[in-house]
Scaffold this active site. Structure first.
Site, mmCIF file in Angstrom:
data_model
loop_
_atom_site.group_PDB
_atom_site.id
_atom_site.type_symbol
_atom_site.label_atom_id
_atom_site.label_comp_id
_atom_site.label_asym_id
_atom_site.label_seq_id
_atom_site.Cartn_x
_atom_site.Cartn_y
_atom_site.Cartn_z
ATOM 1 N N ARG A 37 58.229 6.103 76.631
ATOM 2 C CA ARG A 37 56.758 6.110 76.646
ATOM 3 C C ARG A 37 56.207 6.494 78.023
ATOM 4 N NH1 ARG A 37 55.738 0.932 72.700
ATOM 5 N NH2 ARG A 37 55.805 2.160 70.788
ATOM 6 N N LYS A 198 58.262 -0.983 51.516
ATOM 7 C CA LYS A 198 57.316 -1.394 50.479
ATOM 8 C C LYS A 198 56.295 -0.345 50.104
ATOM 9 C CE LYS A 198 57.417 -6.332 51.218
ATOM 10 N NZ LYS A 198 56.618 -7.495 51.612
ATOM 11 N N GLY A 354 57.580 3.857 62.984
ATOM 12 C CA GLY A 354 58.467 3.201 63.941
ATOM 13 C C GLY A 354 59.942 3.290 63.569
ATOM 14 N N GLY A 377 52.236 2.669 64.211
ATOM 15 C CA GLY A 377 51.067 2.288 63.410
ATOM 16 C C GLY A 377 49.999 3.370 63.413
#
Ligand code: ADP
Ligand code: MG
Length: 397
Positions: A37, A198, A354, A377
């Site tokens: 990052r 999910k 992620g 996200g």
């Protein structure tokens, strides 16, 4: 509407307040275990310094709960950043207040300063306007290069833009161009590969994509709910029983939109969810009642690889199986390799999420993708078609 970037403004002699994402992973001693990052923000920082700006950097790190906590200090980041930039980047003792203002105002063109963790103040996440104003008072221009935080409306990602000319950094620009380009103007055939645990966490993504893609390849735990919707038994596998009807409706919607949904033909089933559990491949009609679907099977691996090889744009989010366990990582590996191979034909490959990004990096395939998103996200919300507050706050071109 495209956003203004640092290339659209003159920063010479200006103080630039740049929001970056320095939320790096650390070990128990506080040592940085992955500086990706920090490296990702270097092009913007370099450009600003070279163009004669004084650069004031700000970031959050971890979850310090709104009060100073030395465990979440950005001191290790300041040290690593200094080494990577080849010039000292001092760490301010805080991110607002008279002392910090003095440091910021004394900063000369070509020099950089890192503010201490924004989340030492509860006003950051509350998007408090007075706090945002204090941040803005440090500089003349605001640059947001923190794509990974752009889905949050915090003081440093959104609020501050009300008080300064606000433009995007180069990383932010690259993320928006790659994800936005794939979604809005893809070269076709355009396929999305959606997996992960999910359906519930990807429902909005699926909805948004099915009107845009030609092909939707589904894998991972979420495929079970779709298989169940088609009448197959899935044993003890992860299943969202309350979403079986929704899954069926999604398949209908896709059909109406002209997108072809491809579901697994076969699976890997395991007696338990454990790396040493007995496991074997099984057709979707042959899942034993007490077993778990843990990956897509060999026929599906081949089918997905073959299908992807014909595509010009591929967007991937979500692993095909429980890839954290080596015996169940083959489906994810096969899909990753098929997508990575597209680069050789000049096709576009974009990976977001992620766990998917972690898988691609683990497999050493990241540099063969057109774009690997730095925002988990944020990339997911982008793929849902939502406007990110940190992006909305920037000036239009
Ligand atoms: P991303 O972070 O890329 O968006 P998700 O968080 O949605 O992906 O999903 C990743 C998780 O899905 C992984 O932890 C993986 O183990 C899990 N998963 C994938 N396939 C299965 C499966 N068949 N059963 C249970 N969990 C699964
Ligand atoms: Mg995840």
């Amino acid at each position: 509407m495209p956003k203004k970037t640092i290339d659209d403004i003159d920063v010479r002699g200006k103080r630039v307040l740049a929001r970056v994402d320095f939320n790096v992973p650390q070990d128990e001693q506080g040592a940085i275990t992955d500086d990706t990052r920090i490296r990702a923000a270097l092009p913007t920082i370099h450009a600003l310094l070279e163009r004669g700006a004084a650069v004031i950097l700000m970031s959050h790190l971890g979850r310090p709960k709104g009060k100073p906590d030395p465990r979440y200090s950005l001191a290790p980041v300041a040290e690593r950043l200094s080494a990577l930039l080849g010039q000292p980047v001092p760490l301010a003792p805080d991110c607002v207040g008279p002392h910090v203002e003095t440091l910021a105002h004394a900063l000369q063109p070509g020099q950089a300063l890192l503010l201490e963790n924004l989340r030492f103040h509860p006003q950051e996440e509350a998007n408090d306007p007075v706090f945002a104003r204090s941040l803005a008072d440090l500089a003349d221009i605001y640059v947001n290069d923190a794509f990974g935080s752009a889905h949050r409306a915090h003081a440093s990602t959104a609020g501050v833009a009300a008080y300064l000319p606000a433009v995007s950094g180069l990383l932010m620009q690259r993320e928006l161009a790659a994800l936005g380009g794939a979604l809005d103007n893809p070269e076709r055939p355009f396929a999305a590969v959606i997996g992960g645990a999910k359906v519930s966490s990807k429902l909005a993504v699926l909805r948004h994509l099915l009107t845009r893609t030609d092909l939707l390849l589904i894998g991972g735990g979420m495929a079970n709910t779709f298989l169940r919707a088609q009448g197959y038994e899935v044993g003890k596998s992860l299943l969202e029983a309350d979403l079986i009807d929704t899954a069926r409706a999604l398949l209908d919607e896709a059909r109406q939109a002209g997108a072809q949904v491809v579901l697994p033909d076969d699976t890997i089933v395991a007696e338990r969810v454990a790396p040493d559990a007995p496991h074997h491949s099984a057709g979707i009609a042959e899942v034993p009642p007490d077993w778990f679907i843990v990956d897509i099977g060999p026929k599906t691996r081949a089918l997905y690889a073959r299908t992807l090889s014909t595509c010009r744009t591929v967007l991937w989010n979500g692993p095909m199986g429980i890839f954290e366990m080596a015996p169940f990582a083959e489906g994810t590996r096969a899909v990753a390799q098929a997508i990575a191979a597209l680069a050789a034909n000049g096709a576009t490959s974009v990976v977001g999420g992620g766990d998917s990004v972690a898988a691609v990096e683990e497999l050493g395939l990241a540099d063969q993708m057109s774009h690997v998103s730095t925002g988990g996200g944020a990339s997911l919300e982008f793929m849902e078609g939502r406007e990110l507050p940190g992006v909305a706050a920037l000036q239009d071109k």
